[in-house]
Design a protein around this motif. Structure first.
Motif, PDB file in Angstrom:
ATOM      1  N   HIS A  73      -9.766  35.242 -35.839  1.00 30.59           N
ATOM      2  CA  HIS A  73     -10.474  34.651 -36.697  1.00 30.59           C
ATOM      3  C   HIS A  73     -11.828  35.148 -36.470  1.00 30.59           C
ATOM      4  O   HIS A  73     -12.600  35.527 -37.306  1.00 30.59           O
ATOM      5  CB  HIS A  73     -10.712  33.159 -36.685  1.00 30.59           C
ATOM      6  CG  HIS A  73     -11.287  32.498 -35.346  1.00 30.59           C
ATOM      7  ND1 HIS A  73     -12.634  32.240 -35.412  1.00 30.59           N
ATOM      8  CD2 HIS A  73     -10.618  32.257 -34.422  1.00 30.59           C
ATOM      9  CE1 HIS A  73     -12.659  31.745 -33.958  1.00 30.59           C
ATOM     10  NE2 HIS A  73     -11.643  31.635 -33.396  1.00 30.59           N
ATOM     11  N   VAL A  76     -11.557  39.114 -38.121  1.00 29.13           N
ATOM     12  CA  VAL A  76     -11.828  38.674 -39.693  1.00 29.13           C
ATOM     13  C   VAL A  76     -13.382  38.515 -40.092  1.00 29.13           C
ATOM     14  O   VAL A  76     -13.680  39.565 -40.775  1.00 29.13           O
ATOM     15  CB  VAL A  76     -11.048  37.649 -40.091  1.00 29.13           C
ATOM     16  CG1 VAL A  76     -11.125  37.233 -41.595  1.00 29.13           C
ATOM     17  CG2 VAL A  76      -9.500  37.833 -39.900  1.00 29.13           C
ATOM     18  N   GLN A  82      -6.540  41.952 -43.018  1.00 26.01           N
ATOM     19  CA  GLN A  82      -5.267  42.509 -43.167  1.00 26.01           C
ATOM     20  C   GLN A  82      -4.418  42.117 -44.291  1.00 26.01           C
ATOM     21  O   GLN A  82      -4.418  40.622 -44.475  1.00 26.01           O
ATOM     22  CB  GLN A  82      -4.662  42.604 -41.791  1.00 26.01           C
ATOM     23  CG  GLN A  82      -3.266  42.990 -42.017  1.00 26.01           C
ATOM     24  CD  GLN A  82      -2.432  43.470 -40.707  1.00 26.01           C
ATOM     25  OE1 GLN A  82      -1.417  43.922 -40.762  1.00 26.01           O
ATOM     26  NE2 GLN A  82      -3.140  43.264 -39.522  1.00 26.01           N
ATOM     27  N   GLU A  97      -6.371  28.623 -54.468  1.00 30.61           N
ATOM     28  CA  GLU A  97      -6.552  28.071 -53.027  1.00 30.61           C
ATOM     29  C   GLU A  97      -6.217  29.157 -52.076  1.00 30.61           C
ATOM     30  O   GLU A  97      -7.199  29.497 -51.096  1.00 30.61           O
ATOM     31  CB  GLU A  97      -5.588  26.984 -52.907  1.00 30.61           C
ATOM     32  CG  GLU A  97      -6.189  25.573 -53.421  1.00 30.61           C
ATOM     33  CD  GLU A  97      -5.186  24.450 -53.343  1.00 30.61           C
ATOM     34  OE1 GLU A  97      -5.607  23.397 -53.615  1.00 30.61           O
ATOM     35  OE2 GLU A  97      -3.811  24.716 -53.097  1.00 30.61           O
ATOM     36  N   LEU A 101      -9.170  30.464 -49.554  1.00 25.04           N
ATOM     37  CA  LEU A 101      -8.955  30.481 -48.039  1.00 25.04           C
ATOM     38  C   LEU A 101      -9.337  31.916 -47.511  1.00 25.04           C
ATOM     39  O   LEU A 101      -9.682  32.094 -46.530  1.00 25.04           O
ATOM     40  CB  LEU A 101      -7.619  30.154 -47.937  1.00 25.04           C
ATOM     41  CG  LEU A 101      -7.319  28.439 -47.596  1.00 25.04           C
ATOM     42  CD1 LEU A 101      -5.965  28.203 -47.951  1.00 25.04           C
ATOM     43  CD2 LEU A 101      -7.950  28.097 -46.431  1.00 25.04           C
ATOM     44  N   GLY A 102      -8.975  33.037 -48.441  1.00 26.76           N
ATOM     45  CA  GLY A 102      -9.024  34.362 -47.793  1.00 26.76           C
ATOM     46  C   GLY A 102     -10.854  34.643 -47.718  1.00 26.76           C
ATOM     47  O   GLY A 102     -11.098  35.329 -46.898  1.00 26.76           O
ATOM     48  N   GLY A 104     -13.180  32.546 -46.935  1.00 28.17           N
ATOM     49  CA  GLY A 104     -13.723  31.889 -45.629  1.00 28.17           C
ATOM     50  C   GLY A 104     -15.218  31.466 -45.869  1.00 28.17           C
ATOM     51  O   GLY A 104     -15.341  30.909 -46.807  1.00 28.17           O
ATOM     52  N   ASP A 105     -16.003  31.991 -45.034  1.00 28.56           N
ATOM     53  CA  ASP A 105     -17.267  31.690 -45.081  1.00 28.56           C
ATOM     54  C   ASP A 105     -18.013  32.146 -46.311  1.00 28.56           C
ATOM     55  O   ASP A 105     -18.917  31.602 -46.574  1.00 28.56           O
ATOM     56  CB  ASP A 105     -18.159  32.106 -43.929  1.00 28.56           C
ATOM     57  CG  ASP A 105     -17.652  31.152 -42.683  1.00 28.56           C
ATOM     58  OD1 ASP A 105     -17.536  30.088 -42.884  1.00 28.56           O
ATOM     59  OD2 ASP A 105     -17.344  31.992 -41.584  1.00 28.56           O
ATOM     60  N   ARG A 144      -6.322  38.670 -51.447  1.00 20.10           N
ATOM     61  CA  ARG A 144      -6.935  37.300 -50.473  1.00 20.10           C
ATOM     62  C   ARG A 144      -7.566  38.093 -49.335  1.00 20.10           C
ATOM     63  O   ARG A 144      -8.672  37.821 -48.860  1.00 20.10           O
ATOM     64  CB  ARG A 144      -5.644  36.829 -49.933  1.00 20.10           C
ATOM     65  CG  ARG A 144      -5.976  35.938 -49.060  1.00 20.10           C
ATOM     66  CD  ARG A 144      -4.752  34.908 -48.478  1.00 20.10           C
ATOM     67  NE  ARG A 144      -3.974  35.917 -47.402  1.00 20.10           N
ATOM     68  CZ  ARG A 144      -3.048  35.308 -46.802  1.00 20.10           C
ATOM     69  NH1 ARG A 144      -2.361  34.309 -47.082  1.00 20.10           N
ATOM     70  NH2 ARG A 144      -2.240  36.109 -46.135  1.00 20.10           N
ATOM     71  N   ARG A 148     -12.983  38.579 -48.518  1.00 19.16           N
ATOM     72  CA  ARG A 148     -14.201  38.366 -47.495  1.00 19.16           C
ATOM     73  C   ARG A 148     -15.080  39.784 -47.847  1.00 19.16           C
ATOM     74  O   ARG A 148     -16.079  39.962 -46.687  1.00 19.16           O
ATOM     75  CB  ARG A 148     -13.573  38.700 -45.973  1.00 19.16           C
ATOM     76  CG  ARG A 148     -13.110  37.312 -45.675  1.00 19.16           C
ATOM     77  CD  ARG A 148     -13.930  36.621 -44.614  1.00 19.16           C
ATOM     78  NE  ARG A 148     -12.949  35.515 -44.023  1.00 19.16           N
ATOM     79  CZ  ARG A 148     -13.507  34.676 -43.090  1.00 19.16           C
ATOM     80  NH1 ARG A 148     -14.806  34.854 -42.754  1.00 19.16           N
ATOM     81  NH2 ARG A 148     -12.703  33.908 -42.800  1.00 19.16           N
TER      82      ARG A 148
END
Lengths: 235, 304
Positions: A73, A76, A82, A97, A101-102, A104-105, A144, A148
């Motif tokens: 984590h 990432v 990836q 969803e 989730l992909g 993240g922050d 996904r 980020r």
């Protein structure tokens, strides 16, 4: 400048050595392809970069920072994402969803950009990811990983099991993603397609890199032509 | 016109079923993320009840504060349980260990060990018999609802449990941590690729599940006035049955099964001596395992 730099990486599963001293560079802004047949350690390499497997020796640095054996984590979070082999999407959750989730922050702010790259996903946001077709699942998997805004995208066999038309579509997407400034490390059995889009390429055999260079040169290399391009139809 | 007696048994059954549901959710969530049964879940229920009891005897706070303290104790218990009984076994992340049954079984046994230690420790400190409880904290005053006589406890249990279920549903669908819990249940490897901190997610799962288990413990304790160290065993078994009936990793399945179980037990006391009512749950378990091995609601439902 190298965005990702791997030096003498050794990885073992129990007593069995899978990677025996791999060195590889991904220059910033480039597409690098890793070629090789089944079982030579390509996926192990990708998983070790992402922190899923632990390395026994060697080093990996990303944007100047050592990342070997960092928890997945944290890697990432540094902007190294990836789209893994087997897709590993959340099949019981909705497309949206999966994308959230992909992110993240980073939050769902990237959704609009994803819709322009993958219009087909925009139509299926509420659908369960498991109900998508194989090609759509692969796109979801890549989308996904892009949520980020990674600096480096790892693609492990993105064309596996897809019809030729979809393979062309996926490779076209890879080009467009690079055009947006994302560097890409791609593992492929479809050497012909991979060499067409890559800037650099490396060939793996038995846990080692046996040949590396500019993709254009490798395309004309007789050894490559014989082993990976000649007469093979990989889909 | 239905005999009010049956309506009353139905209402009691629903509130009983809700306590099983609160327990079953903890089992189901933890089974979802780790694929192991947490044998110490019954003790979390007991810890919830005892935390409330200690608070009551020490400084007699208002009812809501008792409830809140019990929940906090449950959360702390879940956190510690994961650290003591589950996390140490996750060090072994190589392929061989992940596939071995021995690893899963050792986790199962370590949770059983924690359960035994907690129960024995409570017996040493409090004794094994029922704990005296101040009358004013009991929630069994009669309430007249039309022709039906209920206890305040039935209403409070149903209300608190329904609120917690709604909260859980909101968390799982709308919050980051809830989505992470579902993601880890659905595909643990995929969860690592998207950058989910799986260890933290697993801890949170224990905290959430144990909070709900502890809520059931304190509510049942105050309703029946029966708080004792072994109180978690039977509800633990019932919740386990509800989880199996619901298909092991489906929360809606577990909740519906828990309600079916509660209502069946409460109805059964009409026809059977109450000592035999426990047989209902075991009967359901056997029927499920023989005729619906993947749960009453079929396989392939969403985990968690």
């Amino acid at each position: 400048m190298s965005l990702l730099s791997i030096r003498d990486l050794c990885v073992a599963m129990g007593p069995q050595e899978i990677l025996r001293g791999v060195s590889l560079d991904v220059p910033d802004g480039s597409i690098v392809a890793v070629l090789g047949s089944n079982g030579v350690g390509k996926t192990t390499l990708m998983r070790t970069i992402s922190g899923i497997y632990r390395g026994r020796q060697g080093s990996i640095s990303f944007a100047g920072q050592p990342i070997l054996n960092l928890p997945a984590h944290r890697i990432v979070a540094l902007g190294l994402c990836q789209a893994p082999e087997g897709r590993q999407i959340f099949s019981n959750m909705s497309v949206r969803e999966n994308l959230v989730l992909g992110a993240g922050d980073a939050g769902p702010g990237e959704l609009d950009r994803i819709y322009t790259l993958f219009p087909v996903l925009a139509e299926r946001l509420r659908q369960n990811a498991g109900s998508l077709s194989g090609g759509e699942q692969q796109m979801l998997c890549i989308a996904r990983a892009l949520m980020r805004r990674p600096r480096l995208l790892l693609l492990d066999e993105p064309s596996l099991g897809l019809a030729p038309k979809l393979v062309a579509l996926i490779f076209d997407l890879v080009r467009r993603i690079r055009a947006e400034g994302v560097s890409i490390l791609i593992v492929e059995q479809n050497a012909r397609a991979a060499l067409r889009i890559a800037d650099h390429a490396a060939v793996m055999e038995d846990g080692r890199i046996v040949l590396a260079g500019k993709a254009a040169e490798l395309r004309d290399d007789p050894r490559i032509a014989e082993a990976y391009l000649g007469g093979h139809v990989h889909g | 016109m239905i005999d009010p007696y049956y309506l009353q048994q139905l209402a009691i059954g629903l509130s009983l079923g809700m306590t099983y549901a609160l327990m079953a959710i903890g089992f189901t969530l933890i089974f979802g993320v780790l694929n192991v049964v947490n044998f110490a879940h019954g003790e979390v229920y007991t810890i919830g009840a005892f935390a409330g009891l200690v608070a009551i005897t020490a400084f007699a706070p208002p009812f809501l504060a008792v409830l809140f303290l019990a929940l906090a104790a449950g959360a702390a218990a879940g956190f510690s349980l994961e650290r003591i009984a589950f996390r140490p076994f996750r060090r072994f992340t190589d392929e061989a260990s992940l596939k071995s049954r021995a690893m899963r079984e050792s986790t199962l046994l370590s949770s059983l060990a924690v359960s035994i230690v907690v129960r024995e420790a409570l017996e040493i400190v409090f004794g094994s018999e029922m704990q005296p409880l101040p009358f004013e904290y009991m929630i069994n005053a009669p309430v007249q609802a039309g022709p039906v006589t209920l206890a305040t406890g039935d209403l409070i249990i149903f209300g608190v449990a329904a609120a917690m279920l709604a909260g859980l549903q909101y968390m799982l669908k709308r919050t980051r941590i809830g989505l992470s819990i579902r993601a880890v249940s659905n595909n643990p490897l995929g969860a690592r690729y998207v950058g989910i901190n799986t260890d933290r997610t697993i801890v949170m799962t224990f905290v959430v599940g144990s909070t709900m288990g502890a809520a059931a413990g304190i509510l049942v304790g105050l309703y029946y006035g029966a708080i004792f160290p072994a109180m978690g065993f039977i509800p633990g078994v019932k919740a386990f049955v509800a989880m199996v009936m619901g298909g092991l990793s489906s929360i809606p399945g577990a909740v519906i099964s828990a309600l079916i179980l509660g209502v069946s037990e409460s109805m059964a006391t009409t026809f059977l001596a109450s000592g035999w009512a426990d047989m209902v749950a075991y009967g359901f378990l056997i029927l499920t395992l023989v005729f619906f091995p993947s749960g009453l609601f079929g396989a392939g439902r969403e985990r968690v």
